[in-house]
Design a protein around this motif. Structure first.
Motif, PDB file in Angstrom:
ATOM      1  N   ALA A 228     114.102 139.207  24.046  1.00 49.82           N
ATOM      2  CA  ALA A 228     113.975 138.496  25.317  1.00 49.82           C
ATOM      3  C   ALA A 228     112.600 137.869  25.493  1.00 49.82           C
ATOM      4  O   ALA A 228     112.479 136.792  26.103  1.00 49.82           O
ATOM      5  N   ARG A 229     111.550 138.494  24.945  1.00 50.90           N
ATOM      6  CA  ARG A 229     110.203 137.969  25.160  1.00 50.90           C
ATOM      7  C   ARG A 229     109.967 136.646  24.447  1.00 50.90           C
ATOM      8  O   ARG A 229     108.992 135.951  24.740  1.00 50.90           O
ATOM      9  N   GLU A 230     110.844 136.262  23.526  1.00 51.99           N
ATOM     10  CA  GLU A 230     110.709 134.960  22.884  1.00 51.99           C
ATOM     11  C   GLU A 230     110.986 133.815  23.856  1.00 51.99           C
ATOM     12  O   GLU A 230     110.598 132.670  23.595  1.00 51.99           O
ATOM     13  N   PHE A 231     111.636 134.127  24.981  1.00 55.67           N
ATOM     14  CA  PHE A 231     111.922 133.100  25.977  1.00 55.67           C
ATOM     15  C   PHE A 231     110.725 132.960  26.921  1.00 55.67           C
ATOM     16  O   PHE A 231     110.801 133.253  28.111  1.00 55.67           O
ATOM     17  N   SER A 232     109.624 132.509  26.346  1.00 56.99           N
ATOM     18  CA  SER A 232     108.414 132.259  27.125  1.00 56.99           C
ATOM     19  C   SER A 232     108.634 131.048  28.028  1.00 56.99           C
ATOM     20  O   SER A 232     109.626 130.322  27.889  1.00 56.99           O
ATOM     21  N   GLU A 233     107.692 130.801  28.930  1.00 59.39           N
ATOM     22  CA  GLU A 233     107.824 129.629  29.783  1.00 59.39           C
ATOM     23  C   GLU A 233     107.801 128.360  28.948  1.00 59.39           C
ATOM     24  O   GLU A 233     108.525 127.402  29.238  1.00 59.39           O
ATOM     25  N   ALA A 234     106.957 128.331  27.902  1.00 62.55           N
ATOM     26  CA  ALA A 234     106.925 127.141  27.038  1.00 62.55           C
ATOM     27  C   ALA A 234     108.255 126.951  26.325  1.00 62.55           C
ATOM     28  O   ALA A 234     108.752 125.826  26.189  1.00 62.55           O
ATOM     29  N   ALA A 235     108.859 128.060  25.848  1.00 62.81           N
ATOM     30  CA  ALA A 235     110.163 127.958  25.191  1.00 62.81           C
ATOM     31  C   ALA A 235     111.234 127.484  26.170  1.00 62.81           C
ATOM     32  O   ALA A 235     112.075 126.642  25.840  1.00 62.81           O
ATOM     33  N   ARG A 236     111.211 128.017  27.381  1.00 60.89           N
ATOM     34  CA  ARG A 236     112.191 127.601  28.382  1.00 60.89           C
ATOM     35  C   ARG A 236     112.032 126.116  28.725  1.00 60.89           C
ATOM     36  O   ARG A 236     113.023 125.403  28.921  1.00 60.89           O
ATOM     37  N   ALA A 237     110.783 125.654  28.780  1.00 62.50           N
ATOM     38  CA  ALA A 237     110.558 124.236  29.055  1.00 62.50           C
ATOM     39  C   ALA A 237     111.116 123.369  27.931  1.00 62.50           C
ATOM     40  O   ALA A 237     111.717 122.310  28.173  1.00 62.50           O
ATOM     41  N   ALA A 238     110.916 123.812  26.683  1.00 59.54           N
ATOM     42  CA  ALA A 238     111.465 123.064  25.543  1.00 59.54           C
ATOM     43  C   ALA A 238     112.988 123.041  25.605  1.00 59.54           C
ATOM     44  O   ALA A 238     113.622 122.003  25.350  1.00 59.54           O
ATOM     45  N   LEU A 239     113.599 124.172  25.957  1.00 54.60           N
ATOM     46  CA  LEU A 239     115.050 124.224  26.067  1.00 54.60           C
ATOM     47  C   LEU A 239     115.549 123.321  27.192  1.00 54.60           C
ATOM     48  O   LEU A 239     116.564 122.635  27.044  1.00 54.60           O
ATOM     49  N   ARG A 240     114.839 123.299  28.308  1.00 56.38           N
ATOM     50  CA  ARG A 240     115.247 122.411  29.404  1.00 56.38           C
ATOM     51  C   ARG A 240     115.174 120.946  28.975  1.00 56.38           C
ATOM     52  O   ARG A 240     116.045 120.137  29.338  1.00 56.38           O
ATOM     53  N   ALA A 241     114.145 120.607  28.208  1.00 55.08           N
ATOM     54  CA  ALA A 241     114.020 119.220  27.733  1.00 55.08           C
ATOM     55  C   ALA A 241     115.198 118.852  26.826  1.00 55.08           C
ATOM     56  O   ALA A 241     115.722 117.730  26.892  1.00 55.08           O
ATOM     57  N   ILE A 242     115.605 119.784  25.983  1.00 54.63           N
ATOM     58  CA  ILE A 242     116.770 119.555  25.116  1.00 54.63           C
ATOM     59  C   ILE A 242     118.033 119.390  25.956  1.00 54.63           C
ATOM     60  O   ILE A 242     118.829 118.477  25.763  1.00 54.63           O
ATOM     61  N   GLN A 243     118.214 120.295  26.914  1.00 54.25           N
ATOM     62  CA  GLN A 243     119.427 120.284  27.725  1.00 54.25           C
ATOM     63  C   GLN A 243     119.504 119.041  28.607  1.00 54.25           C
ATOM     64  O   GLN A 243     120.608 118.535  28.878  1.00 54.25           O
ATOM     65  N   ARG A 244     118.352 118.528  29.049  1.00 59.46           N
ATOM     66  CA  ARG A 244     118.372 117.308  29.860  1.00 59.46           C
ATOM     67  C   ARG A 244     118.887 116.110  29.078  1.00 59.46           C
ATOM     68  O   ARG A 244     119.325 115.116  29.682  1.00 59.46           O
ATOM     69  N   ARG A 245     118.845 116.191  27.746  1.00 64.87           N
ATOM     70  CA  ARG A 245     119.414 115.125  26.917  1.00 64.87           C
ATOM     71  C   ARG A 245     120.929 115.296  26.721  1.00 64.87           C
ATOM     72  O   ARG A 245     121.543 114.562  25.951  1.00 64.87           O
ATOM     73  N   GLY A 246     121.516 116.268  27.411  1.00 65.46           N
ATOM     74  CA  GLY A 246     122.954 116.492  27.292  1.00 65.46           C
ATOM     75  C   GLY A 246     123.348 117.261  26.048  1.00 65.46           C
ATOM     76  O   GLY A 246     124.522 117.245  25.661  1.00 65.46           O
ATOM     77  N   ILE A 247     122.394 117.944  25.415  1.00 64.72           N
ATOM     78  CA  ILE A 247     122.667 118.691  24.189  1.00 64.72           C
ATOM     79  C   ILE A 247     123.015 120.134  24.548  1.00 64.72           C
ATOM     80  O   ILE A 247     122.182 120.850  25.122  1.00 64.72           O
ATOM     81  N   PRO A 248     124.228 120.604  24.242  1.00 67.30           N
ATOM     82  CA  PRO A 248     124.541 122.012  24.477  1.00 67.30           C
ATOM     83  C   PRO A 248     123.800 122.896  23.483  1.00 67.30           C
ATOM     84  O   PRO A 248     123.645 122.541  22.309  1.00 67.30           O
ATOM     85  N   VAL A 249     123.351 124.046  23.978  1.00 65.71           N
ATOM     86  CA  VAL A 249     122.530 124.939  23.162  1.00 65.71           C
ATOM     87  C   VAL A 249     123.217 126.294  23.050  1.00 65.71           C
ATOM     88  O   VAL A 249     123.594 126.910  24.056  1.00 65.71           O
ATOM     89  N   LEU A 250     123.383 126.747  21.818  1.00 67.37           N
ATOM     90  CA  LEU A 250     123.909 128.074  21.515  1.00 67.37           C
ATOM     91  C   LEU A 250     122.773 128.936  20.972  1.00 67.37           C
ATOM     92  O   LEU A 250     121.752 128.426  20.515  1.00 67.37           O
ATOM     93  N   GLY A 251     122.979 130.253  20.995  1.00 74.91           N
ATOM     94  CA  GLY A 251     121.963 131.165  20.482  1.00 74.91           C
ATOM     95  C   GLY A 251     122.517 132.045  19.383  1.00 74.91           C
ATOM     96  O   GLY A 251     123.662 132.508  19.462  1.00 74.91           O
ATOM     97  N   GLN A 252     121.713 132.262  18.343  1.00 75.72           N
ATOM     98  CA  GLN A 252     122.082 133.229  17.322  1.00 75.72           C
ATOM     99  C   GLN A 252     120.932 134.190  17.095  1.00 75.72           C
ATOM    100  O   GLN A 252     119.755 133.839  17.264  1.00 75.72           O
TER     101      GLN A 252
END
Length: 361
Positions: A228-252
């Motif tokens: 869980a600690r890998e989801f830093s604020e910087a990581a969350r911001a990067a994920l939001r930027a990806i998602q704003r482009r309409g890209i669905p994100v899965l986790g492994q």
């Protein structure tokens, strides 16, 4: 190695270890940051002769102690020199299933394309650890063209998975060229990209990098995170930027001893994914790569962990627990079973057997 105190990171601005803009790669840098013990230096040199190390600044900032769930994933250890009898250099058979450079073809309807073997960080449990590294595996233009030709000639292939290494370590220009070439292949319906970059080096998710991912095909990104600690604020911001482009994100994730092998740790990871709008996809049983046995969690423990989470976390957070059969025989689900041996009952989330009649089962 056992540490119980938060690590001390003495940094000499005149040394390579003082450069916070670049990953830590060398034994002296690791010692200077308090990540390894000086007395382990000779053994760590042996490890370094076989396996690459890189700890980027964003990931370094998450490490509280060298043997915490973040440090264990990326800090080299003398334990990597112990090779178990069952471990394999190519545990899932990539090499045997590679018809041309950069392509792995294991399933009829999809293929992997590995444009490079460079990563933002080098996980100590990686199943490709014998191949990846900072100097490794960048496909030439000729190799890429051969890979594209191979894909064009096989209309049964409907999906290409960009992996490596990490495709987001490419320049936006080169990634754009690859995306354009794949998009131009008529029978490719889906493009998938697997990456550690949003978690390990989120500063790479620039607008130029995101522009390079534009395509009119179905495009999915799968991010790799194990705690869980890998989801830093910087990581969350990067994920939001990806998602704003309409890209669905899965986790492994990989089930790892000392990292996520408890109910609280695994629950925390899955909840962190869902909170970040990342759908948990696969929980991998550890692949038997050389020198990784200290991370091994037996399958029966993994099944028990998932059983303990059934009914405790939302179904959105439920991954498929999979084993990639050694030798290149493909992934199979290995999660807990709930149907009784006679086929006329099921266990509920609390473990109570419930009999069902008629045509329910």
């Amino acid at each position: 190695m056992q540490y119980s105190q938060p690590m001390d990171r003495p940094v000499n601005p005149q040394s390579p270890a003082g450069d916070r803009a670049t990953p830590l790669r060398h034994r002296d840098d690791l010692i200077a940051h308090g990540l390894v013990r000086p007395e382990d230096g000779p053994l760590l040199d042996e490890v370094a002769a076989r396996y690459a190390t890189a700890i980027p600044p964003a990931f370094l900032s998450l490490i509280e102690t060298p043997d915490d769930p973040i440090g264990l994933q990326v800090i080299p250890s003398p334990a990597e020199l112990t090779i178990a009898p069952h471990e394999r250099v190519d545990p899932i058979g990539d090499d045997a299933l590679s018809p041309v450079p950069g392509i792995v073809h294991r399933y009829a309807d999809r293929a992997l394309l590995k444009p490079l073997l460079i990563c933002p960080l080098y996980c100590r449990f990686c199943f490709r650890r014998e191949h990846v590294g900072p100097e490794g595996g960048l496909l030439s233009d000729d190799d890429l063209n051969q890979a594209f030709d191979w894909l064009r000639a096989r209309p049964a292939i409907r999906e290409v998975i960009l992996t490596g290494g990490d495709p987001l370590m490419l320049s936006p220009r080169r990634l754009r060229r690859i995306m354009d070439a794949l998009t131009a292949i008529p029978h490719l319906e889906t493009i998938r990209l697997h990456s550690r970059v949003p978690m390990a080096a989120p500063d790479r998710m620039t607008s130029e990098m995101l522009d390079a991912l534009e395509t009119d095909r179905a495009f999915w990104m799968v991010v790799h995170a194990n705690h869980a600690r890998e989801f830093s604020e910087a990581a969350r911001a990067a994920l939001r930027a990806i998602q704003r482009r309409g890209i669905p994100v899965l986790g492994q994730s990989v089930l790892l001893r000392g990292v996520n092998d408890s109910v609280p740790a695994l629950e925390g990871l899955l909840r962190a994914m869902v909170t970040a709008r990342v759908k948990p996809y696969y929980l991998h049983q550890l692949d038997p790569a050389p020198g990784t046995a200290h991370f091994h969690v037996p399958i029966h423990e993994g099944r028990a962990l998932l059983e303990a989470l059934r009914g405790r976390v939302t179904g959105l957070a439920w991954p498929t627990y999979v084993l990639d059969i050694p030798g290149g025989h493909g992934k199979v689900p290995i999660g807990p079973d709930y149907i009784g041996p006679a086929g006329d009952s099921v266990r509920d989330p609390n473990g109570v057997r419930r009999t069902l009649g008629g045509d329910v089962l």
